[in-house]
Write an enzyme that holds these catalytic residues in place. Structure first.
Site, short mmCIF file in Angstrom:
data_model
loop_
_atom_site.label_atom_id
_atom_site.label_comp_id
_atom_site.label_asym_id
_atom_site.label_seq_id
_atom_site.Cartn_x
_atom_site.Cartn_y
_atom_site.Cartn_z
N ARG A 59 0.83 -1.20 0.00
CA ARG A 59 0.00 0.00 0.00
C ARG A 59 0.86 1.25 0.00
O ARG A 59 0.43 2.33 -0.43
CB ARG A 59 -0.96 -0.01 1.20
CG ARG A 59 -1.87 1.21 1.26
CD ARG A 59 -3.09 0.97 2.17
NE ARG A 59 -2.70 0.51 3.47
CZ ARG A 59 -2.33 1.28 4.49
NH1 ARG A 59 -2.26 2.59 4.33
NH2 ARG A 59 -2.01 0.76 5.66
N ASP A 184 -5.90 16.86 -16.41
CA ASP A 184 -6.23 15.48 -16.76
C ASP A 184 -5.93 15.31 -18.24
O ASP A 184 -6.61 15.84 -19.10
CB ASP A 184 -7.71 15.20 -16.47
CG ASP A 184 -8.07 13.72 -16.66
OD1 ASP A 184 -7.44 13.05 -17.52
OD2 ASP A 184 -8.98 13.23 -15.98
N LYS A 209 -7.34 3.69 -19.53
CA LYS A 209 -7.67 4.01 -20.91
C LYS A 209 -6.48 3.68 -21.83
O LYS A 209 -6.07 2.55 -21.92
CB LYS A 209 -8.09 5.47 -21.00
CG LYS A 209 -9.15 5.90 -19.97
CD LYS A 209 -10.42 5.06 -20.03
CE LYS A 209 -11.57 5.65 -19.23
NZ LYS A 209 -11.33 5.83 -17.78
#
Length: 399
Positions: A59, A184, A209
Site C-alpha cells: 500500500r 487530466d 484508458k
C-alpha cells in the site's frame, strides 16, 4: 534513464532497473504485499516515510508500481509519480491532498462525469467550494478565480466533446492568482500533450484508458514535482488507501511498451472515421481535435503532438433511436462504455442526462454545451482494427 531518449524509447526502458547478467529483459510483476526490512530502515508510521525508503508494504510502494511510476514520470518530464487503483482514486487523492476546508476549486465545466460529481457532491461536505467554468476561455478562468482558489483542474481534450483548454494560458492565470494547475491528460496521453512543460503543476491519467490500452486493468496516476509527490504518497495514497494492485501496474507497464505505435494507429483511424462521418447525411457534426473542422484545431496543432483516437459525433435528429439501432447492428465496433482500448467502442451520451446528473450547467454554459453536443454525442473510441472495416461497419449500421 538518459533524458535524450525519445518518448517511444522511454516508454519501453525508463522503468528498467540496473542491467546485469541474469536480470530479465521483461520484468515480471512483483506481487508481494510485504518486504524484508530492518528496525533502522523505515518507521512504522507513514508520517515518518523518508525519501528513498525501501519497500515496506505494497500500500506504500511496490517494485512493479515503482517501475511504472518512473516510466510515467520520464514520459511526462516530471520528477516523480504516484500510482493509484483508478483514475478517480488519483483525482480524489490529489483534490483532498491539495484542498482543505475553506478552499476553492475551479474545474472544467466539461470533464469526466465522475470528477464533476465529486466536485459538486462530495467536496462541499468537507467545506471545499467548487466552481465549474469554461476553461476553454482563459478570461472566464481569470474572472472565476477567488482569493481562496487553491487549485484549477482542467481536462483537455475534455470528455465527451473533445473541447480543449490552452494549458499555458491557464497555467499563467492560475499561478498569478496563487493557485496550482492540474491537468487530466488521459485522452491526450504523454504522446499527445506534456502539460508540465506547458506550466501545469500536476498531470493526471486514468491508466485504464490508452496507457493500459487493452481494457483489462484499472489504474490511475499523478505526476509532478518530487516533494509534492512524496506528500501525496503519504496522505493521498497510504492514508486513503487507493493503492494500485501490482498486477495491474504490470499490465499498465505492458501497455506502455506499445503506446507509441498504438497512438499513431488510433490517430490514423480517427482521421479516416472523422472524414467519413463528416460527410454522412445523418450526422450533424463531428468533433476531433485533429480535424480542421474542429473549432479549436489551431490550439490542437499548437499544443498536441498526437490528436488521439477519440472522436464524438451528433445526429441531425432521432439520436435515441439511432443509438438503439447502432447497438443492435454494429458487428465490428462494440457498443460499450470507456475508451482507449485496442477494440473500437461507441457509446451514446444524451445531453439532457449529462447536464442533469453530472455537469448541472445553466444559462450560457448550458447553451454552449448544447451547441457542441446537440441532443447528445456518440463518443467513438477508434480502435486498432482496419479503418476500412470500421467505416464499412458504421455505414451499414447507420443506414
Amino acid at each position: 534513464m538518459a533524458e535524450k531518449l525519445a518518448p517511444a524509447t522511454l516508454a519501453l526502458h525508463a522503468g528498467e532497473t540496473e542491467r546485469r547478467p541474469g536480470a530479465p529483459v521483461t520484468a515480471s510483476p512483483q506481487l508481494a504485499a510485504s518486504f524484508f526490512t530492518h528496525p533502522d530502515a523505515i518507521g512504522f508510521s507513514a508520517n515518518d516515510l523518508a525519501e528513498n525508503a525501501p519497500h515496506f508494504y505494497t500500500r506504500w510502494s511496490n517494485p512493479t508500481a515503482d517501475s511504472l511510476e518512473r516510466t510515467l514520470a520520464a514520459l511526462e518530464g516530471g520528477e516523480a509519480a504516484v500510482s493509484f487503483a483508478s483514475g478517480m482514486a488519483a483525482v480524489s487523492a490529489l483534490f483532498l491532498d491539495r484542498l482543505a476546508a475553506g478552499d476553492h476549486l475551479l474545474l472544467s465545466d466539461v470533464c469526466y462525469a465522475g470528477v464533476a460529481e465529486l466536485a459538486q457532491d462530495i467536496l462541499p461536505r468537507h467545506g471545499i467550494a467548487a466552481t465549474l467554468v469554461d476553461t476553454a476561455d482563459p478570461a472566464a478562468v481569470e474572472a472565476a478565480l477567488r482569493p481562496n482558489t487553491r487549485l484549477v483542474h482542467v481536462e483537455t481534450p475534455a470528455n465527451p466533446i473533445l473541447k480543449l483548454t490552452d494549458i499555458a494560458a491557464v497555467a499563467a492565470i492560475a499561478h498569478a492568482g496563487g493557485a496550482e494547475l492540474s491537468v487530466d491528460s488521459t485522452i491526450a496521453t504523454p504522446f499527445g500533450t506534456r502539460p508540465l512543460a506547458l506550466g501545469a503543476d500536476y498531470v493526471v491519467h486514468s491508466l485504464t484508458k490508452y496507457i493500459s490500452g487493452h481494457g483489462d486493468a484499472l489504474g490511475g496516476a499523478v505526476i509532478g514535482g518530487a516533494a509534492r509527490m512524496a506528500a501525496l504518497r503519504r496522505q493521498g495514497l497510504i492514508h486513503l488507501g487507493g493503492a494500485l494492485a501490482p498486477f495491474n501496474a504490470w499490465l499498465s507497464l505492458r501497455g506502455l511498451e506499445t503506446l507509441a505505435p498504438r497512438m499513431a494507429l488510433h490517430e490514423a483511424n480517427a482521421r479516416r472515421l472523422e472524414a467519413f462521418l463528416a460527410e454522412h447525411p445523418k450526422v450533424r457534426s463531428v468533433l476531433w481535435p485533429g480535424s480542421p473542422r474542429h473549432p479549436q484545431h489551431a490550439l490542437a496543432r499548437r499544443q498536441m503532438r498526437n490528436f488521439s483516437g477519440l472522436l464524438a459525433f451528433s445526429a441531425r435528429s432521432g439520436s435515441g433511436a439511432l443509438a438503439a439501432r447502432l447497438a443492435e447492428r454494429l458487428r465490428v465496433i462494440s457498443y460499450a462504455v470507456s475508451l482507449g482500448k485496442t477494440k473500437s467502442l461507441l457509446f451514446y451520451i444524451p445531453t439532457d442526462d449529462l447536464l442533469r446528473a453530472s455537469f448541472r450547467l445553466r444559462g450560457a454554459q448550458e447553451a454552449a454545451y448544447r451547441d457542441w453536443a446537440g441532443e447528445g454525442v456518440f463518443r467513438f473510441s477508434a480502435g486498432l482494427e482496419d479503418a476500412d472495416d470500421l467505416i464499412a461497419d458504421l455505414a451499414q449500421a447507420l443506414g
